[in-house]
Enzyme design. Structure first.
Site, PDB file in Angstrom:
ATOM      1  N   GLY A 104      -5.915  -3.939  -7.699  1.00 11.04           N
ATOM      2  CA  GLY A 104      -7.093  -3.144  -7.384  1.00 11.04           C
ATOM      3  C   GLY A 104      -6.714  -1.771  -6.844  1.00 11.04           C
TER       4      GLY A 104
ATOM      5  N   SER B 197       0.834  -1.211   0.000  1.00  7.03           N
ATOM      6  CA  SER B 197       0.000   0.000   0.000  1.00  7.03           C
ATOM      7  C   SER B 197       0.865   1.257   0.000  1.00  7.03           C
ATOM      8  CB  SER B 197      -0.887   0.023   1.244  1.00  7.03           C
ATOM      9  OG  SER B 197      -1.798  -1.034   1.195  1.00  7.03           O
TER      10      SER B 197
ATOM     11  N   ASP C 285      -6.527  -8.067   4.723  1.00 14.34           N
ATOM     12  CA  ASP C 285      -5.758  -8.892   3.782  1.00 14.34           C
ATOM     13  C   ASP C 285      -5.167 -10.133   4.446  1.00 14.34           C
ATOM     14  OD1 ASP C 285      -6.280  -7.171   1.727  1.00 14.34           O
ATOM     15  OD2 ASP C 285      -4.440  -6.018   1.985  1.00 14.34           O
TER      16      ASP C 285
HETATM   17  C1  S3P Z   1      -5.583  -1.411   0.173  1.00 12.35           C
HETATM   18  C2  S3P Z   1      -6.798  -1.483   0.785  1.00 12.35           C
HETATM   19  C3  S3P Z   1      -7.524  -2.729   1.015  1.00 12.35           C
HETATM   20  C4  S3P Z   1      -6.643  -3.941   0.834  1.00 12.35           C
HETATM   21  C5  S3P Z   1      -5.772  -3.848  -0.382  1.00 12.35           C
HETATM   22  C6  S3P Z   1      -4.879  -2.610  -0.300  1.00 12.35           C
HETATM   23  C7  S3P Z   1      -4.958  -0.101  -0.028  1.00 12.35           C
HETATM   24  O1  S3P Z   1      -8.578  -2.817   0.074  1.00 12.35           O
HETATM   25  O2  S3P Z   1      -7.427  -5.099   0.763  1.00 12.35           O
HETATM   26  O3  S3P Z   1      -4.938  -4.983  -0.489  1.00 12.35           O
HETATM   27  O4  S3P Z   1      -3.747  -0.048  -0.333  1.00 12.35           O
HETATM   28  O5  S3P Z   1      -5.645   0.906   0.107  1.00 12.35           O
HETATM   29  P1  S3P Z   1     -10.020  -2.150   0.403  1.00 12.35           P
HETATM   30  O6  S3P Z   1      -9.755  -0.741   0.631  1.00 12.35           O
HETATM   31  O7  S3P Z   1     -10.833  -2.362  -0.829  1.00 12.35           O
HETATM   32  O8  S3P Z   1     -10.529  -2.905   1.575  1.00 12.35           O
END
Ligand code: S3P
Length: 750
Positions: A412, A340, A633
């Site tokens: 994502g 992140s 996660d």
């Molecule tokens: C993340 C937020 C989380 C996490 C992803 C990384 C981020 O997702 O599951 O691996 O870096 O902001 P969500 O915000 O959709 O829960």
């Protein structure tokens, strides 16, 4: 009945070509002849050459079965199933086609290997007065600087591409025959339009040949430089190899593809003169931008060739983990940088003013996808080199329109955060991803962005690709998030940098706050009041130094491994223990794990510590719902801990797990059941009863965290655990296999 032919592979198959007639027995024609003969994929190869000596050489070398001086000599023998391959220099094709038209029956398939397709199609029209069904234009993208029949190489086309450019008039059976012929010699066959082919080849093949010829010629003609070749070393040799190619062939290509070559050459000349000015004016920024962009493009290309680039769906690589049962984990480990934080360092560094220096950057596919996206938008990014990255920020308004869709692979975070940033730009952009990402919901970001005035389209059902129209006037909103998602929060805040007034996001439960912390670190004020984070546009980000701590989500696999395997004792160094990410520590401790945090400190606005975990028996628990977003996660690995605990573990309030890289509730339940564990999925969680873990083959669904979770389950299994589809481990934890093996997990990879 004609004899069947045995292929190299041992498979008995019909030859795909009856007779092959190669007109022009040089490198290209001779190599196809030799390759088809070697593969046993045709009954007879006849060569046609202008010079008797070439005919004699071709027969003597075994490249053809027999050779004649004109097509007319063999035309009466030819029938359906036979193929004529025209492999003469481009400008000779017209004359050859006129000869063929005069004597060859319409059932015979005719194809060619010329590097320009527009001129060949014109030649066919001239010879036939139309485009006959029997003609299939083609171009093998293979060659060598060598030429002539002696250069024939039966392996020339193996693993190379052949582009066919059929027209609406091309007959299906003829097209199929030519396709099968090239596949029989090991080539990959693609089709495209004539115009597209000529444009692409002008840029990727014809232009480099012009440049190589011109460079060598310039040096060769320079009398002051007569010694130059004596001192010319690797760079010169690598760069100019293709200037040894056949001059007649390349002369013909330049004439035949004049317009596209000129367009590519003009583009190149402009670029070169800009570079010249930069060198003259000592414009280091421009030089670095060009060299860095070129290096990254070339490195990316090399990876593509070896199928390692993230632009290749990682799922294409079938990687299976096999874990022998038992063992323990011991040692001091450092897992790679936080995913992140790595994403955000590139994003914020790019829109900051000045050069941001990053250390500990995660060189995994996801963060690299973000990095590439910003390079595509004109940002100069040096590295990554052993976790070090230097980002030459372009300021809030300095991003440029990318040349094509921004492909972010499996990530994502890249797609959702970028959607927010792109909403505030002047240019249009499109975000695309791999198969898994293409199934993940994007309306959760598109909806609030639309409320802010953004112009965003998704595919049906709110799925990627996400298309963002530039130039929208954004205004701040007060957004109450329907789900606890740091990605949505970050997306809206990033759009808020470009929105009139104040943008506020209220979250239903605490989610990771790296965006807020890092914006503050770049000197951009983010206010926090209760569950709401807000910022006001009009400020700027100032470059800074970022030290990325080790990723607690990656450390989790070794924390759980040590917690479940008797005899274990691991220390994970320099792990980020941001309070919004500490759910895994809290949950494991509630289950009875022996975890100590050593040497706590703060690095660049993020708390870190060394985490020591020693084996202790675990008990099943009801997981407190307030811990869910803090460990979002980490659940796949925590489910493995639950499977090794005594009693039942119950998780609720975690429906978000169903829309991660896979449906993590279902994927984990299925795999655990396969391994003999009682696991019952519920709509928003799971119930797991701890007990013995057996062996078996489980599917990761291409989800990195599922793959790594089942790998550590092997420590407590009674038999071999095989985990399928593990290529995506590279998205977040490229060194997982090495570290797991070093720590004591009996893991092999195939
Ligand atoms: C993340 C937020 C989380 C996490 C992803 C990384 C981020 O997702 O599951 O691996 O870096 O902001 P969500 O915000 O959709 O829960």
């Amino acid at each position: 009945m004609e004899p069947r032919v045995k292929r190299e592979s041992g498979v008995i198959s019909e030859p795909c070509v009856n007779r092959l007639v190669v007109v022009g027995i040089g490198l290209i024609g001779g190599s196809l002849a030799a390759a088809l003969k070697q593969a046993g994929a045709c009954r007879e190869v006849i060569g046609v050459a202008r010079r008797p000596q070439t005919c004699a050489d071709a027969v003597a070398l075994g490249v053809v079965d027999r050779a004649v001086l004109s097509i007319a000599e063999v035309a009466p023998e030819l029938a359906a199933g036979d193929v004529i391959f025209v492999a003469v220099p481009t400008l000779t094709v017209t004359a050859i086609l006129q000869q063929i038209q005069a004597c060859v029956a319409p059932e015979v398939t005719i194809t060619d290997g010329a590097s320009v397709k527009g001129s060949v199609i014109d030649a066919v029209r001239t010879a036939y007065g139309c485009l006959p069904a029997q003609f299939v234009a083609g171009h093998p993208i293979a060659g060598s600087e060598r030429s002539g029949v002696e250069a024939s190489n039966p392996d020339l086309y193996k693993a190379h591409r052949v582009i066919l450019t059929p027209t609406p008039e091309t007959g299906a059976s003829h097209l199929q025959r030519v396709r099968a012929m090239w596949q029989a010699v090991g080539a990959e066959v693609l089709t495209m339009s004539v115009a597209e082919h000529d444009e692409v080849l002008a840029a990727t093949s014809h232009l480099p040949h012009v440049i190589a010829y011109s460079l060598v010629d310039t040096l060769a003609n320079d009398s002051e430089n007569e010694n130059i070749f004596r001192y010319a070393a690797g760079g010169f040799r690598d760069f100019t190899r293709i200037a040894s190619s056949d001059p007649v062939m390349w002369h013909d290509i330049m004439r035949a593809n004049k317009h596209s070559v000129l367009a590519a050459l003009d583009l190149f000349s402009d670029n070169l003169s800009r570079l010249r000015s930069a060198i003259a004016g000592e414009d280091s920024e421009h030089m670095l931008r060009v060299f860095t962009r070129a290096k990254s493009a070339r490195d990316h290309f090399s990876k593509m060739l070896t199928k390692q680039a993230y632009s290749q769906p990682m799922q294409d690589q079938q990687i299976t983990y096999t874990v022998q049962p038992g063992g323990s984990v011991v040692g001091v480990l450092r897992v790679p940088g936080d995913k992140s934080i790595s994403h955000r360092s590139i994003m914020l560094g790019s829109i900051a003013e000045g050069v941001t220096e990053v250390e500990g950057f995660l060189e995994g596919e996801d963060a690299l996808a973000t990095l590439q996206a910003f390079r595509d938008m004109g940002v100069v990014i040096e590295g990554p080199d052993h976790g070090r990255v230097r980002i030459h920020g372009v300021g809030l308004h300095g991003l440029q329109k990318p040349p094509g869709p921004l492909y972010v692979g499996n990530s994502g975070t890249s797609m959702r955060l970028l959607a927010g940033l792109l909403a505030g730009q002047k240019f249009d952009a499109e975000l695309t991803g791999d198969e898994s990402l293409s199934k993940r919901p994007m309306n959760r970001v598109a909806n609030p962005l639309r409320e802010m005035g953004a112009n965003i389209e998704t595919a049906e059902g709110g799925l990627p690709p996400v298309k963002v129209r530039g130039g929208a006037e954004l205004h701040g909103i007060d957004y109450v998030m329907p789900m606890a998602s740091a990605q949505v929060k970050s997306c809206v805040l990033l759009a808020g940098l470009y929105a009139e007034g104040t943008t506020r996001v209220t979250e239903p439960a605490t989610t990771r706050d790296h965006t807020e912390r890092m914006l503050n670190g770049f000197g951009y004020k983010v206010d926090r009041v209760g569950a709401a984070a807000s910022l006001t546009s009009g400020g700027k980000l100032t470059a800074t130094k970022i030290e990325v701590p080790a990723d607690i989500s990656s450390a989790t696999f070794f924390m759980v491994a040590a917690a479940i395997a008797p005899g274990s004792d691991v220390t994970l160094n320099h792990v980020g223990i941001n309070p919004t990410r500490e759910g895994v520590i809290n949950i494991l401790r509630l289950m009875g794990a022996d975890i100590s945090l050593q040497n706590p400190r703060e690095v660049g606005g993020e708390p870190v510590a060394d985490i020591r975990v020693r084996y202790a028996p675990l008990q099943g628990i009801r997981i407190p719902e307030d811990q869910v977003p803090l460990a979002i996660d980490e659940f796949p690995a925590l489910f493995v801990a639950a499977a090794c605990a005594s009693g039942k573990t119950i998780l609720t309030g975690a429906e978000e797990l169903r829309v991660k890289e896979s449906d993590r509730i279902q994927a984990m339940a299925d795999g655990l059941v396969t391994l003999g564990v009682q696991a019952k999925p519920t709509p928003d969680g799971i119930e797991i009863v701890g007990g013995p873990i057996g062996g078996g083959e489980v599917e990761s669904h291409g989800d990195h965290r599922i793959a790594m979770s089942f790998t550590i389950a092997g420590l407590r299994a009674t038999d071999t655990v095989v985990v399928k589809n593990c290529a995506n481990v590279g998205t977040s934890f490229p060194t997982f296999v090495k570290l797991a093996q070093a720590a004591g997990i009996k893991l092999t990879v195939n």
